[in-house]
Design a protein around this motif. Structure first.
Motif, PDB file in Angstrom:
ATOM      1  N   LEU A 207       0.856  -1.181   0.000  1.00  0.00           N
ATOM      2  CA  LEU A 207       0.000   0.000   0.000  1.00  0.00           C
ATOM      3  C   LEU A 207       0.894   1.234   0.000  1.00  0.00           C
ATOM      4  CD1 LEU A 207      -3.089   0.636   0.177  1.00  0.00           C
ATOM      5  CD2 LEU A 207      -2.719   1.011   2.628  1.00  0.00           C
ATOM      6  N   GLY A 208       0.740   2.096  -0.980  1.00  0.00           N
ATOM      7  CA  GLY A 208       1.552   3.303  -1.050  1.00  0.00           C
ATOM      8  C   GLY A 208       0.998   4.387  -0.144  1.00  0.00           C
ATOM      9  N   ILE A 209       1.872   4.960   0.691  1.00  0.00           N
ATOM     10  CA  ILE A 209       1.481   6.011   1.629  1.00  0.00           C
ATOM     11  C   ILE A 209       2.351   7.235   1.362  1.00  0.00           C
ATOM     12  CG2 ILE A 209       1.126   6.642   4.042  1.00  0.00           C
ATOM     13  CD1 ILE A 209      -0.484   4.225   3.408  1.00  0.00           C
ATOM     14  N   GLY A 210       1.757   8.297   0.822  1.00  0.00           N
ATOM     15  CA  GLY A 210       2.482   9.542   0.587  1.00  0.00           C
ATOM     16  C   GLY A 210       2.009  10.602   1.564  1.00  0.00           C
ATOM     17  N   ILE A 211       2.912  11.107   2.397  1.00  0.00           N
ATOM     18  CA  ILE A 211       2.528  11.977   3.506  1.00  0.00           C
ATOM     19  C   ILE A 211       3.140  13.361   3.332  1.00  0.00           C
ATOM     20  CG2 ILE A 211       2.424  12.197   6.018  1.00  0.00           C
ATOM     21  CD1 ILE A 211       2.986   9.234   6.250  1.00  0.00           C
ATOM     22  N   ASP A 212       2.289  14.380   3.374  1.00  0.00           N
ATOM     23  CA  ASP A 212       2.763  15.752   3.275  1.00  0.00           C
ATOM     24  C   ASP A 212       3.468  16.186   4.555  1.00  0.00           C
ATOM     25  OD1 ASP A 212       1.564  15.866   0.799  1.00  0.00           O
ATOM     26  OD2 ASP A 212      -0.184  17.004   1.494  1.00  0.00           O
ATOM     27  N   GLU A 213       4.164  17.316   4.462  1.00  0.00           N
ATOM     28  CA  GLU A 213       4.820  17.888   5.642  1.00  0.00           C
ATOM     29  C   GLU A 213       3.784  18.326   6.679  1.00  0.00           C
ATOM     30  OE1 GLU A 213       7.355  20.992   4.197  1.00  0.00           O
ATOM     31  OE2 GLU A 213       8.759  19.591   3.231  1.00  0.00           O
ATOM     32  N   ASP A 214       4.181  18.306   7.931  1.00  0.00           N
ATOM     33  CA  ASP A 214       3.320  18.647   9.065  1.00  0.00           C
ATOM     34  C   ASP A 214       2.027  17.833   9.028  1.00  0.00           C
ATOM     35  OD1 ASP A 214       2.678  20.009  11.455  1.00  0.00           O
ATOM     36  OD2 ASP A 214       1.452  21.449  10.359  1.00  0.00           O
ATOM     37  N   THR A 215       2.149  16.582   8.655  1.00  0.00           N
ATOM     38  CA  THR A 215       1.005  15.680   8.551  1.00  0.00           C
ATOM     39  C   THR A 215       1.441  14.307   9.036  1.00  0.00           C
ATOM     40  OG1 THR A 215       0.295  16.919   6.597  1.00  0.00           O
ATOM     41  CG2 THR A 215      -0.792  14.811   7.003  1.00  0.00           C
ATOM     42  N   CYS A 216       0.511  13.594   9.653  1.00  0.00           N
ATOM     43  CA  CYS A 216       0.843  12.320  10.293  1.00  0.00           C
ATOM     44  C   CYS A 216      -0.223  11.280   9.986  1.00  0.00           C
ATOM     45  CB  CYS A 216       0.959  12.526  11.805  1.00  0.00           C
ATOM     46  SG  CYS A 216       1.283  11.014  12.741  1.00  0.00           S
ATOM     47  N   ALA A 217       0.207  10.066   9.699  1.00  0.00           N
ATOM     48  CA  ALA A 217      -0.680   8.908   9.610  1.00  0.00           C
ATOM     49  C   ALA A 217      -0.456   8.074  10.865  1.00  0.00           C
ATOM     50  CB  ALA A 217      -0.380   8.089   8.361  1.00  0.00           C
ATOM     51  N   ILE A 218      -1.504   7.962  11.684  1.00  0.00           N
ATOM     52  CA  ILE A 218      -1.411   7.209  12.929  1.00  0.00           C
ATOM     53  C   ILE A 218      -1.970   5.812  12.696  1.00  0.00           C
ATOM     54  CG2 ILE A 218      -2.023   7.118  15.365  1.00  0.00           C
ATOM     55  CD1 ILE A 218      -2.564  10.117  15.245  1.00  0.00           C
ATOM     56  N   PHE A 219      -1.134   4.807  12.835  1.00  0.00           N
ATOM     57  CA  PHE A 219      -1.551   3.419  12.656  1.00  0.00           C
ATOM     58  C   PHE A 219      -2.037   2.883  14.003  1.00  0.00           C
ATOM     59  CE2 PHE A 219       0.854   4.320   8.972  1.00  0.00           C
ATOM     60  CZ  PHE A 219       0.434   3.443   7.991  1.00  0.00           C
ATOM     61  N   GLU A 220      -3.356   2.641  14.067  1.00  0.00           N
ATOM     62  CA  GLU A 220      -4.001   2.275  15.318  1.00  0.00           C
ATOM     63  C   GLU A 220      -4.002   0.762  15.533  1.00  0.00           C
ATOM     64  OE1 GLU A 220      -4.797   4.511  17.367  1.00  0.00           O
ATOM     65  OE2 GLU A 220      -5.456   6.325  16.332  1.00  0.00           O
ATOM     66  N   GLN A 221      -4.360   0.346  16.752  1.00  0.00           N
ATOM     67  CA  GLN A 221      -4.339  -1.061  17.090  1.00  0.00           C
ATOM     68  C   GLN A 221      -5.361  -1.879  16.327  1.00  0.00           C
ATOM     69  OE1 GLN A 221      -4.577  -1.716  21.296  1.00  0.00           O
ATOM     70  NE2 GLN A 221      -2.826  -0.419  21.770  1.00  0.00           N
ATOM     71  N   ASP A 222      -6.438  -1.263  15.880  1.00  0.00           N
ATOM     72  CA  ASP A 222      -7.490  -2.008  15.190  1.00  0.00           C
ATOM     73  C   ASP A 222      -7.302  -2.053  13.681  1.00  0.00           C
ATOM     74  OD1 ASP A 222      -8.014   0.588  14.544  1.00  0.00           O
ATOM     75  OD2 ASP A 222     -10.065   0.631  15.310  1.00  0.00           O
TER      76      ASP A 222
END
Length: 286
Positions: A207-222
């Motif tokens: 899965l491709g994940i492209g993240i901008d600056e000052d931005t966060c992807a939080i991977f949760e337990q579920d």
């Protein structure tokens, strides 16, 4: 080194990825609201947080470590230590290992992802961090280079602003914290869509994940990914890729990729990592 999992079905929930993992696109706010860094601080226990800062990706690890040390000290963390690992032997340092056993959060700074992996991959310190993250005992965050290494397959470098092609991206092995993804950071800020597409042409099971600056992807337990910050997280799903010319063309020839799915997510949006679908968004503040 963690072994790459086989391609995950959309309904299966594999055990390879656990959470409390914050993948940050770089240049996160360090002065004003510090929303992303505050979230890592709270996920690590707030005033009871015992934090390990790992500035190994940086060419100036002392300055980088001191900067984050001051930030988390100002927030009120209980204890902070900078693990200034500059050679692989230090990855076995018993003092560092003892601190990893006690810490509640680990923060990987930005810099050079090749340097970070070269110093940390398969060391006792990194293996113990991995074990504790997978056991859901600690939070883990990585920004910029620290975000890029979260996958097993990692973008080590390359160009930007061109059509997708094989020569545009250099792939290497990362730390394998989230084997199902490949991450690119500073995404729209540095025009890296073509680079991420070039990586996915090589590894369409990811899965491709492209993240901008000052931005966060939080991977949760579920298994959900929650987006926060001022930019976007771009998710490219190649699981239904019907055609690519990647194996046949020359290194500089443009790539064709048919059947991709693109999701552009902003603050409050959520996505399910294993079901490969967008979820109902969280309530947003005005």
């Amino acid at each position: 080194m963690l072994q790459l999992e086989s391609q995950t079905s959309k309904t299966q929930m594999p055990q390879s990825t656990q959470t409390a993992i914050l993948v940050i696109g770089g240049a996160e706010d360090k002065i004003h609201g510090r929303e992303i860094l505050q979230t890592f601080f709270y996920r690590s226990g707030a005033e009871d947080a015992v934090l390990a800062i790992v500035p190994s990706a940086s060419r100036e690890p002392v300055l980088m470590g001191e900067r984050y040390h001051r930030i988390f000290q100002d927030m009120g963390a209980k204890e902070i230590e900078v693990l200034d690992i500059r050679d692989r032997d230090q990855g076995s340092d018993p003092n560092y290992l003892n601190f990893i056993e006690r810490c509640t959060g680990v923060f990987l700074t930005g810099g050079d992802q090749l340097r970070l992996c070269g110093l940390l991959a398969e060391t006792p310190v990194m293996e113990r961090i991995s074990d504790r993250v997978r056991a859901k005992e600690i939070a883990l965050a990585g920004t910029s280079a620290g975000a890029a290494v979260m996958g097993y397959h990692t973008i080590g470098g390359g160009g930007s602003g061109e059509s997708p092609n094989r020569s545009l991206v250099d792939m290497t092995f990362g730390l394998g914290m989230i084997p199902e993804i490949v991450v690119d950071q500073h995404f729209h800020n540095r025009n890296r869509m073509a680079r991420l597409l070039s990586a996915l042409a090589m590894h369409p099971d990811l899965l491709g994940i492209g993240i901008d600056e000052d931005t966060c992807a939080i991977f949760e337990q579920d298994g959900t990914i929650q987006v926060m910050g001022s930019g976007t997280v771009n998710i490219i799903d190649a699981s239904e890729l019907s055609h690519t010319n990647q194996p046949e063309v020359r290194a500089n020839d443009p790539l064709s990729l048919h059947g991709l799915r693109l999701h552009v997510l902003c603050h409050g949006d959520r996505y399910h990592l294993y079901k490969r679908q967008v979820l109902d968004s969280l309530a947003r503040e005005p």
